[in-house]
Every structure is written in structure tokens, then in C-alpha cells.
Enzyme design. Structure first.
Site, PDB file in Angstrom:
ATOM      1  N   SER A  67       0.867  -1.190   0.000  1.00  0.00           N
ATOM      2  CA  SER A  67       0.000   0.000   0.000  1.00  0.00           C
ATOM      3  C   SER A  67       0.897   1.232   0.000  1.00  0.00           C
ATOM      4  O   SER A  67       2.056   1.160   0.427  1.00  0.00           O
ATOM      5  CB  SER A  67      -0.850  -0.014   1.276  1.00  0.00           C
ATOM      6  N   TYR A  99      -2.250  -1.225  10.396  1.00  0.00           N
ATOM      7  CA  TYR A  99      -2.185  -1.469   8.950  1.00  0.00           C
ATOM      8  C   TYR A  99      -0.822  -1.017   8.420  1.00  0.00           C
ATOM      9  O   TYR A  99      -0.149  -1.757   7.674  1.00  0.00           O
ATOM     10  CB  TYR A  99      -3.332  -0.717   8.264  1.00  0.00           C
TER      11      TYR A  99
HETATM   12  N1  LIG Z   1      -8.675  -0.758  -1.422  1.00  0.00           N
HETATM   13  C1  LIG Z   1      -7.731   0.039  -0.996  1.00  0.00           C
HETATM   14  O1  LIG Z   1      -7.967   1.234  -0.664  1.00  0.00           O
HETATM   15  C2  LIG Z   1      -6.307  -0.460  -0.939  1.00  0.00           C
HETATM   16  C3  LIG Z   1      -5.268   0.490  -0.952  1.00  0.00           C
HETATM   17  C4  LIG Z   1      -3.957   0.039  -0.883  1.00  0.00           C
HETATM   18  C5  LIG Z   1      -3.695  -1.309  -0.779  1.00  0.00           C
HETATM   19  N2  LIG Z   1      -4.704  -2.201  -0.756  1.00  0.00           N
HETATM   20  C6  LIG Z   1      -4.362  -3.630  -0.612  1.00  0.00           C
HETATM   21  O2  LIG Z   1      -4.877  -4.348  -1.724  1.00  0.00           O
HETATM   22  C7  LIG Z   1      -5.155  -5.696  -1.324  1.00  0.00           C
HETATM   23  C8  LIG Z   1      -6.562  -6.074  -1.766  1.00  0.00           C
HETATM   24  O3  LIG Z   1      -7.475  -5.217  -1.115  1.00  0.00           O
HETATM   25  P1  LIG Z   1      -8.947  -4.901  -1.661  1.00  0.00           P
HETATM   26  O4  LIG Z   1      -9.102  -3.448  -1.631  1.00  0.00           O
HETATM   27  O5  LIG Z   1      -9.208  -5.649  -2.902  1.00  0.00           O
HETATM   28  O6  LIG Z   1      -9.801  -5.496  -0.443  1.00  0.00           O
HETATM   29  P2  LIG Z   1     -11.116  -6.411  -0.437  1.00  0.00           P
HETATM   30  O7  LIG Z   1     -12.005  -6.072  -1.549  1.00  0.00           O
HETATM   31  O8  LIG Z   1     -11.647  -6.327   0.954  1.00  0.00           O
HETATM   32  O9  LIG Z   1     -10.511  -7.880  -0.679  1.00  0.00           O
HETATM   33  C9  LIG Z   1      -9.726  -8.502   0.292  1.00  0.00           C
HETATM   34  C10 LIG Z   1      -9.460  -9.934  -0.128  1.00  0.00           C
HETATM   35  O10 LIG Z   1      -8.661 -10.565   0.913  1.00  0.00           O
HETATM   36  C11 LIG Z   1      -9.321 -11.775   1.291  1.00  0.00           C
HETATM   37  N3  LIG Z   1      -9.147 -12.089   2.706  1.00  0.00           N
HETATM   38  C12 LIG Z   1      -9.387 -11.299   3.789  1.00  0.00           C
HETATM   39  N4  LIG Z   1      -9.193 -11.997   4.917  1.00  0.00           N
HETATM   40  C13 LIG Z   1      -8.823 -13.242   4.549  1.00  0.00           C
HETATM   41  C14 LIG Z   1      -8.488 -14.430   5.259  1.00  0.00           C
HETATM   42  N5  LIG Z   1      -8.512 -14.470   6.589  1.00  0.00           N
HETATM   43  N6  LIG Z   1      -8.169 -15.539   4.558  1.00  0.00           N
HETATM   44  C15 LIG Z   1      -8.164 -15.519   3.204  1.00  0.00           C
HETATM   45  N7  LIG Z   1      -8.468 -14.430   2.472  1.00  0.00           N
HETATM   46  C16 LIG Z   1      -8.786 -13.319   3.147  1.00  0.00           C
HETATM   47  C17 LIG Z   1     -10.793 -11.508   1.043  1.00  0.00           C
HETATM   48  O11 LIG Z   1     -11.476 -12.731   0.958  1.00  0.00           O
HETATM   49  P3  LIG Z   1     -13.030 -12.845   1.369  1.00  0.00           P
HETATM   50  O12 LIG Z   1     -13.778 -12.562   0.116  1.00  0.00           O
HETATM   51  O13 LIG Z   1     -13.159 -14.224   1.850  1.00  0.00           O
HETATM   52  O14 LIG Z   1     -13.261 -11.816   2.455  1.00  0.00           O
HETATM   53  C18 LIG Z   1     -10.735 -10.753  -0.284  1.00  0.00           C
HETATM   54  O15 LIG Z   1     -10.605 -11.654  -1.339  1.00  0.00           O
HETATM   55  C19 LIG Z   1      -4.951  -5.742   0.194  1.00  0.00           C
HETATM   56  O16 LIG Z   1      -3.701  -6.305   0.488  1.00  0.00           O
HETATM   57  C20 LIG Z   1      -4.990  -4.283   0.602  1.00  0.00           C
HETATM   58  O17 LIG Z   1      -4.255  -4.030   1.786  1.00  0.00           O
HETATM   59  C21 LIG Z   1      -6.018  -1.818  -0.852  1.00  0.00           C
END
Ligand SMILES: NC(=O)c1ccc[n+]([C@@H]2O[C@H](COP(=O)([O-])OP(=O)(O)OC[C@H]3O[C@@H](n4cnc5c(N)ncnc54)[C@H](OP(=O)(O)O)[C@@H]3O)[C@@H](O)[C@H]2O)c1
Length: 266
Positions: A136, A149
């Protein structure tokens, strides 16, 4: 020959957008998430033939099993450590306790460490393998209210940098990808409201996935998405006092939102 890629957290916003891009470029995918229903839905949406594995990576033993199960499907040559959870609260809030801390560190940092180790130990000499760790912008910029985080994502960035240097003389490539705020369900309503109040830019998951593909198809080892975050990340590394000043002006507003305790472990 098609490349087999394992994407953790493929059912989420950024993960599914990355899955669509990789499938479009001819990769064969192993999609990971916790919910088989969500995985089946994604499998139906994608062009081509793909696989899925459901596993809860908050349990350390599941990480090695996930890699074992993936290699039973075929030789995986791209691992995308994308699964993650976020957390936003004042540090002294009751929401920050040992359970929450362990949960965030396990999913955002320990799971990628265990998955990467298991992945690399499966590879043979001269094997071409790539690991992309999805961090991130907050892995380079300490942001008030995101203490846990940030700690996890700074750790992931350090891991990626050390490994990319450790394996620089091999066929293993370790890459760090740092999106800024992206419109997905990882962000709670209070984070969305705070971003609006601060006029912070928010990307779409599709845009982030195209930035991911640019990095993957380049020979670069790191990428922070978005302007001015890209610049802020660099300035924070050299002159953190300047970034301290910028946050001092925003801290009252940030704390208003960070005071709202949600306390959920997803
Ligand atoms: N969105 C943002 O603003 C942002 C910004 C910077 C970086 N990121 C990073 O990008 C990555 C993806 O984030 P996103 O925004 O796509 O979030 P998201 O839509 O909430 O997706 C998170 C994913 O992680 C999985 N996950 C969560 N807990 C888990 C567990 N205990 N075991 C297995 N899988 C698990 C979820 O699976 P389930 O469907 O089962 O919950 C989902 O597939 C993350 O690493 C996040 O830190 C996001």
C-alpha cells in the site's frame, strides 16, 4: 505455454480486477479466497479455464497447505500476495488489542512470508518465478489512525525489498506493488467519509489492476500508484519532517473519523 498464477484474495475488489487482467493476457489462474460461492462466481466471469482454492490464511498452517494444493494443480510461476485486511482507529481505542493486532499481522504480513517461503522452496534451479506483494502507499507513509495497517504494510515492503535483493542473482523476482486508496469494500464508511473530507484521490480497482500489469510486464521491482502519493512516499523516506507538517494540518479532521470504533474482524 500458459503461465499458472496463484492470486490470494482474488474474490476482493483489487484481486478480482487483477484476475480479469491476467486471464485476458492468457494466464491460467488459481483463485484464492475464503468463500467458495464468491470464487465460483468469479470463475464464471473469467474467460479461459481456471481453478480455485478456498482457505482462511489467518491460520498459519493453511498457508503451506494453500501452496501444496496449488502445486497439485500445476507448477505455479506467479504468486500474487494480495489478500489483506485494513484497520482504522485511534491507537488508544478499545478496538486495538492483542487479537486485532495478531489478526492484521497474520493476514497482511505473516501469511505473505509463509506463502512466499513455501513457494520459493518448491521452485527448482533455473526456475523463473515471480512474487508480487500487494502492499500500500501506507507501507511507505505512516498515516494517523492506520497504525496497525501501516506496521503490517511497512513490514511487507521491507520483506519485499530484502528478498528482491537476496534473489537478485537468481531467476526469482520479488516485486512490491503499493496502491493508494482504491474503491473496494476494504474501506469502511468512516474511511470513505474521511477521504472525502480530506479530498483524497480514490482509484478504481480496474485502474489499479492496469498499473499492476504495467509493473508485472516491466523489469521494475517496485511501484507506488498515484500522484502525489508516489512523491510523498519518496519524500517521507528522505525528509519525513515535511510529511509530519502536512499531517499536522489534517490531524484534527482525521481524528474525528478515527474516533468512531467499529471493532469488526472480517
Ligand atoms: N482498497 C484500498 O484502498 C487499498 C489500498 C492500498 C492497498 N490495498 C491492498 O490491496 C489488497 C486487496 O485489497 P482490496 O481493496 O481488494 O480489499 P477487499 O475487496 O476487501 O478484498 C480482500 C481480499 O482478501 C481476502 N481475505 C481477507 N481476509 C482473509 C483471510 N482471513 N483468509 C483468506 N483471504 C482473506 C478476502 O477474501 P473474502 O472474500 O473471503 O473476504 C478478499 O478476497 C490488500 O492487500 C490491501 O491491503 C487496498
Amino acid at each position: 505455454m500458459t503461465t499458472l498464477a496463484l492470486i490470494t484474495g482474488a474474490t476482493g475488489g483489487i484481486g478480482s480486477a487483477i484476475a480479469h487482467k491476467l486471464a485476458g493476457q492468457g494466464y491460467s489462474l488459481i483463485l484464492h479466497g475464503r468463500s467458495q460461492t464468491k470464487l465460483n462466481k468469479l470463475l464464471q466471469e473469467l474467460c479461459g479455464s481456471h481453478h480455485s482454492i478456498s482457505a482462511d490464511i489467518s491460520k498459519p498452517l493453511m498457508c503451506e497447505k494453500l501452496i501444496d494444493d496449488a502445486f497439485k494443480i500445476g507448477t505455479v510461476s506467479l504468486l500474487v500476495n494480495n489478500a489483506g485486511v485494513s484497520h482504522f482507529a485511534n491507537f488508544t481505542s478499545s478496538d486495538i488489542d492483542e487479537k486485532q493486532t495478531t489478526h492484521i499481522m497474520q493476514i497482511n504480513l505473516i501469511a505473505p512470508i509463509l506463502l512466499t517461503k513455501a513457494f520459493i522452496s518448491r521452485t527448482k534451479p533455473n526456475f523463473q518465478g515471480t512474487i508480487v506483494n500487494v502492499g500500500s502507499a501506507l507501507g511507505s507513509i505512516g498515516f494517523p489512525g492506520f497504525s496497525l495497517y501501516c506496521a503490517s504494510k511497512f513490514g511487507l515492503k521491507g520483506l519485499s525489498e530484502a528478498l528482491s535483493r537476496e534473489y537478485a542473482d537468481s531467476h526469482i523476482r520479488v516485486v512490491y506493488f503499493g496502491p493508494r486508496t482504491t474503491n473496494t469494500s476494504i474501506n469502511s464508511q468512516q474511511v470513505t467519509d474521511m477521504n472525502k473530507a480530506l479530498n483524497s484521490k480514490v482509484d478504481s480497482a480496474e485502474f489499479v489492476a492496469s498499473q499492476f500489469m504495467q509493473l508485472l510486464n516491466s523489469n521494475k521491482r517496485r511501484k507506488i500508484v498515484g500522484w502525489p502519493e508516489k512523491l510523498f512516499a519518496r519524500i517521507n523516506g528522505v525528509l519525513p519532517e515535511l510529511v509530519d507538517k502536512a499531517f499536522k494540518q489534517k490531524i484534527k479532521k482525521i481524528k474525528q473519523f478515527a474516533n468512531i470504533v467499529t471493532g469488526d474482524i472480517k
